[in-house]
Design a protein around this motif. Structure first.
Motif, PDB file in Angstrom:
ATOM      1  N   GLY A  91       4.516  -2.299   4.300  1.00 22.35           N
ATOM      2  CA  GLY A  91       3.564  -1.363   4.863  1.00 22.35           C
ATOM      3  C   GLY A  91       2.525  -0.844   3.896  1.00 22.35           C
ATOM      4  O   GLY A  91       1.771   0.070   4.223  1.00 22.35           O
ATOM      5  N   GLN A  92       2.468  -1.405   2.686  1.00 21.42           N
ATOM      6  CA  GLN A  92       1.486  -0.969   1.703  1.00 21.42           C
ATOM      7  C   GLN A  92       1.134  -2.132   0.779  1.00 21.42           C
ATOM      8  O   GLN A  92       1.940  -3.052   0.588  1.00 21.42           O
ATOM      9  CB  GLN A  92       2.024   0.202   0.878  1.00 21.42           C
ATOM     10  CG  GLN A  92       3.321  -0.093   0.152  1.00 21.42           C
ATOM     11  CD  GLN A  92       3.844   1.088  -0.634  1.00 21.42           C
ATOM     12  OE1 GLN A  92       3.259   1.485  -1.631  1.00 21.42           O
ATOM     13  NE2 GLN A  92       4.954   1.672  -0.182  1.00 21.42           N
ATOM     14  N   PRO A  93      -0.066  -2.133   0.206  1.00 22.05           N
ATOM     15  CA  PRO A  93      -0.466  -3.209  -0.706  1.00 22.05           C
ATOM     16  C   PRO A  93       0.480  -3.269  -1.905  1.00 22.05           C
ATOM     17  O   PRO A  93       0.837  -2.244  -2.469  1.00 22.05           O
ATOM     18  CB  PRO A  93      -1.882  -2.792  -1.141  1.00 22.05           C
ATOM     19  CG  PRO A  93      -2.362  -1.883  -0.052  1.00 22.05           C
ATOM     20  CD  PRO A  93      -1.146  -1.147   0.424  1.00 22.05           C
ATOM     21  N   ASP A  94       0.900  -4.461  -2.253  1.00 25.04           N
ATOM     22  CA  ASP A  94       1.827  -4.623  -3.370  1.00 25.04           C
ATOM     23  C   ASP A  94       1.324  -5.775  -4.231  1.00 25.04           C
ATOM     24  O   ASP A  94       1.699  -6.939  -4.040  1.00 25.04           O
ATOM     25  CB  ASP A  94       3.240  -4.910  -2.848  1.00 25.04           C
ATOM     26  CG  ASP A  94       4.300  -4.755  -3.921  1.00 25.04           C
ATOM     27  OD1 ASP A  94       3.964  -4.981  -5.101  1.00 25.04           O
ATOM     28  OD2 ASP A  94       5.454  -4.428  -3.595  1.00 25.04           O
ATOM     29  N   ILE A  95       0.470  -5.441  -5.194  1.00 22.36           N
ATOM     30  CA  ILE A  95      -0.168  -6.458  -6.026  1.00 22.36           C
ATOM     31  C   ILE A  95       0.850  -7.257  -6.833  1.00 22.36           C
ATOM     32  O   ILE A  95       0.726  -8.471  -7.000  1.00 22.36           O
ATOM     33  CB  ILE A  95      -1.197  -5.813  -6.981  1.00 22.36           C
ATOM     34  CG1 ILE A  95      -2.257  -5.051  -6.178  1.00 22.36           C
ATOM     35  CG2 ILE A  95      -1.854  -6.874  -7.850  1.00 22.36           C
ATOM     36  CD1 ILE A  95      -3.021  -5.914  -5.204  1.00 22.36           C
ATOM     37  N   ASN A  96       1.866  -6.576  -7.345  1.00 22.38           N
ATOM     38  CA  ASN A  96       2.870  -7.273  -8.153  1.00 22.38           C
ATOM     39  C   ASN A  96       3.606  -8.332  -7.339  1.00 22.38           C
ATOM     40  O   ASN A  96       3.848  -9.442  -7.824  1.00 22.38           O
ATOM     41  CB  ASN A  96       3.875  -6.270  -8.727  1.00 22.38           C
ATOM     42  CG  ASN A  96       3.262  -5.381  -9.789  1.00 22.38           C
ATOM     43  OD1 ASN A  96       2.341  -5.788 -10.502  1.00 22.38           O
ATOM     44  ND2 ASN A  96       3.752  -4.157  -9.904  1.00 22.38           N
ATOM     45  N   ALA A  97       3.962  -7.974  -6.101  1.00 21.95           N
ATOM     46  CA  ALA A  97       4.658  -8.936  -5.233  1.00 21.95           C
ATOM     47  C   ALA A  97       3.757 -10.122  -4.922  1.00 21.95           C
ATOM     48  O   ALA A  97       4.207 -11.274  -4.926  1.00 21.95           O
ATOM     49  CB  ALA A  97       5.097  -8.249  -3.945  1.00 21.95           C
ATOM     50  N   LYS A 131       4.367 -10.631  11.049  1.00 26.12           N
ATOM     51  CA  LYS A 131       3.437 -10.072  10.081  1.00 26.12           C
ATOM     52  C   LYS A 131       2.561 -11.211   9.548  1.00 26.12           C
ATOM     53  O   LYS A 131       2.898 -12.378   9.653  1.00 26.12           O
ATOM     54  CB  LYS A 131       4.190  -9.408   8.919  1.00 26.12           C
ATOM     55  CG  LYS A 131       5.239  -8.386   9.347  1.00 26.12           C
ATOM     56  CD  LYS A 131       4.639  -7.227  10.103  1.00 26.12           C
ATOM     57  CE  LYS A 131       5.713  -6.195  10.450  1.00 26.12           C
ATOM     58  NZ  LYS A 131       5.187  -5.087  11.268  1.00 26.12           N
ATOM     59  N   GLN A 132       1.445 -10.862   8.928  1.00 24.82           N
ATOM     60  CA  GLN A 132       0.507 -11.884   8.464  1.00 24.82           C
ATOM     61  C   GLN A 132       0.885 -12.512   7.120  1.00 24.82           C
ATOM     62  O   GLN A 132       0.289 -13.515   6.716  1.00 24.82           O
ATOM     63  CB  GLN A 132      -0.903 -11.289   8.333  1.00 24.82           C
ATOM     64  CG  GLN A 132      -1.598 -11.003   9.639  1.00 24.82           C
ATOM     65  CD  GLN A 132      -3.047 -10.603   9.414  1.00 24.82           C
ATOM     66  OE1 GLN A 132      -3.486 -10.410   8.279  1.00 24.82           O
ATOM     67  NE2 GLN A 132      -3.795 -10.477  10.490  1.00 24.82           N
ATOM     68  N   GLY A 133       1.866 -11.947   6.440  1.00 29.82           N
ATOM     69  CA  GLY A 133       2.162 -12.372   5.079  1.00 29.82           C
ATOM     70  C   GLY A 133       2.345 -13.864   4.883  1.00 29.82           C
ATOM     71  O   GLY A 133       1.754 -14.464   3.979  1.00 29.82           O
ATOM     72  N   ALA A 134       3.175 -14.503   5.714  1.00 22.76           N
ATOM     73  CA  ALA A 134       3.460 -15.928   5.549  1.00 22.76           C
ATOM     74  C   ALA A 134       2.190 -16.764   5.666  1.00 22.76           C
ATOM     75  O   ALA A 134       1.932 -17.647   4.833  1.00 22.76           O
ATOM     76  CB  ALA A 134       4.493 -16.375   6.572  1.00 22.76           C
ATOM     77  N   ALA A 135       1.389 -16.483   6.684  1.00 21.88           N
ATOM     78  CA  ALA A 135       0.149 -17.235   6.882  1.00 21.88           C
ATOM     79  C   ALA A 135      -0.832 -16.988   5.739  1.00 21.88           C
ATOM     80  O   ALA A 135      -1.467 -17.925   5.232  1.00 21.88           O
ATOM     81  CB  ALA A 135      -0.487 -16.855   8.219  1.00 21.88           C
ATOM     82  N   ARG A 136      -0.954 -15.737   5.322  1.00 23.13           N
ATOM     83  CA  ARG A 136      -1.885 -15.410   4.232  1.00 23.13           C
ATOM     84  C   ARG A 136      -1.502 -16.136   2.945  1.00 23.13           C
ATOM     85  O   ARG A 136      -2.358 -16.716   2.262  1.00 23.13           O
ATOM     86  CB  ARG A 136      -1.895 -13.891   3.986  1.00 23.13           C
ATOM     87  CG  ARG A 136      -2.739 -13.102   4.985  1.00 23.13           C
ATOM     88  CD  ARG A 136      -2.676 -11.623   4.669  1.00 23.13           C
ATOM     89  NE  ARG A 136      -3.568 -10.835   5.503  1.00 23.13           N
ATOM     90  CZ  ARG A 136      -4.823 -10.530   5.177  1.00 23.13           C
ATOM     91  NH1 ARG A 136      -5.329 -10.956   4.020  1.00 23.13           N
ATOM     92  NH2 ARG A 136      -5.569  -9.806   5.976  1.00 23.13           N
ATOM     93  N   PHE A 137      -0.229 -16.101   2.590  1.00 22.51           N
ATOM     94  CA  PHE A 137       0.212 -16.749   1.358  1.00 22.51           C
ATOM     95  C   PHE A 137       0.032 -18.264   1.443  1.00 22.51           C
ATOM     96  O   PHE A 137      -0.367 -18.910   0.470  1.00 22.51           O
ATOM     97  CB  PHE A 137       1.671 -16.411   1.068  1.00 22.51           C
ATOM     98  CG  PHE A 137       1.889 -15.010   0.586  1.00 22.51           C
ATOM     99  CD1 PHE A 137       1.069 -14.474  -0.393  1.00 22.51           C
ATOM    100  CD2 PHE A 137       2.919 -14.229   1.089  1.00 22.51           C
ATOM    101  CE1 PHE A 137       1.271 -13.176  -0.859  1.00 22.51           C
ATOM    102  CE2 PHE A 137       3.128 -12.940   0.635  1.00 22.51           C
ATOM    103  CZ  PHE A 137       2.296 -12.411  -0.341  1.00 22.51           C
ATOM    104  N   ALA A 138       0.356 -18.839   2.605  1.00 20.93           N
ATOM    105  CA  ALA A 138       0.219 -20.284   2.775  1.00 20.93           C
ATOM    106  C   ALA A 138      -1.242 -20.717   2.629  1.00 20.93           C
ATOM    107  O   ALA A 138      -1.536 -21.750   2.022  1.00 20.93           O
ATOM    108  CB  ALA A 138       0.763 -20.711   4.135  1.00 20.93           C
ATOM    109  N   ILE A 139      -2.138 -19.927   3.174  1.00 19.41           N
ATOM    110  CA  ILE A 139      -3.566 -20.236   3.101  1.00 19.41           C
ATOM    111  C   ILE A 139      -4.074 -20.061   1.674  1.00 19.41           C
ATOM    112  O   ILE A 139      -4.801 -20.911   1.144  1.00 19.41           O
ATOM    113  CB  ILE A 139      -4.361 -19.343   4.076  1.00 19.41           C
ATOM    114  CG1 ILE A 139      -4.011 -19.721   5.518  1.00 19.41           C
ATOM    115  CG2 ILE A 139      -5.865 -19.468   3.839  1.00 19.41           C
ATOM    116  CD1 ILE A 139      -4.524 -18.742   6.556  1.00 19.41           C
TER     117      ILE A 139
END
Length: 214
Positions: A91-97, A131-139
């Motif tokens: 639920g929040q930006p996590d640059i390290n992750a 959530k969008q995470g998987a698609a964002r990382f894959a792209i």
């Protein structure tokens, strides 16, 4: 990082996992043939991760996990880190992750994610919105996504199935940065995951029908 500790933990827990949660992996070749990428799965409970550890991740594991699990105690943080878990603040930006995830993918490794973002405590087959995470990382990393689905919620000593679908390629979105593009990519991933669910159900039902005819 060295994964010697992970392999040791896997070695001593493997027999227990296989006895407690006997699970047949279907289409394992898709996992073996894919190099680096994101592996997504529906999420019921802790065995969701333990079963692939026993059956698929023989040398190392990279999995995204909620930060709260790392913060409950120093030993928890140490243990999770040693076995390859990456903490993420939901639920929040996590640059390290983000940096860690992209590092794993660019090293051509497999990263496990649960796109629903939480567990399905009811044990139903319906999936929550992704959530969008998987698609964002894959792209961003230009890597495929491998869908996996458990046939049903785990119960001790009850046989289950882990069905692996064909890899999802989001080539058409490489280089995209608009929110609507990530929305469309996530919809595609969700639809392919839903199709994998249908294939899983059909596979198991076919097995049951064959047993009835014998």
């Amino acid at each position: 990082m060295s994964f010697g500790f992970y392999r040791f933990v896997r070695f001593i827990t493997l027999p227990v996992v296989r006895i407690l949660w006997p699970t047949k992996v279907v289409n394992k070749q898709y996992f073996d043939e894919m190099g680096g990428g994101i592996v997504i799965c529906n999420h019921y409970a802790i065995p969701d991760t333990l079963i692939p550890v026993a059956s698929l991740y023989k040398k190392e594991l990279h999995v995204l996990a909620k930060a709260e699990a790392f913060e409950c105690a120093k030993i928890a943080n140490w243990f999770l880190r040693k076995i390859g878990a990456i903490p993420v603040h939901r639920g929040q930006p996590d640059i390290n992750a983000v940096k860690e995830v992209l590092g794993v993918l660019k090293a051509d490794k497999k990263l496990v994610m649960y796109p629903e973002g939480t567990r399905n405590r009811e044990g139903t087959k319906e999936m929550l919105e992704f959530k969008q995470g998987a698609a964002r990382f894959a792209i961003k990393a230009q890597k495929p996504i491998l869908p996996m689905v458990y046939y049903r919620m785990h119960k001790v000593f009850r046989k289950n199935y882990l069905y692996i679908g064909e890899p999802i390629y989001l080539d058409e979105f490489y280089g995209c940065r608009k929110p609507e593009d990530f929305d469309r990519a996530t919809d595609i991933v969700y639809e392919r995951m839903r199709r994998t669910r249908e294939q899983c159900d059909a596979y198991v039902e076919n097995l049951k029908n064959k047993k009835k005819k014998k």
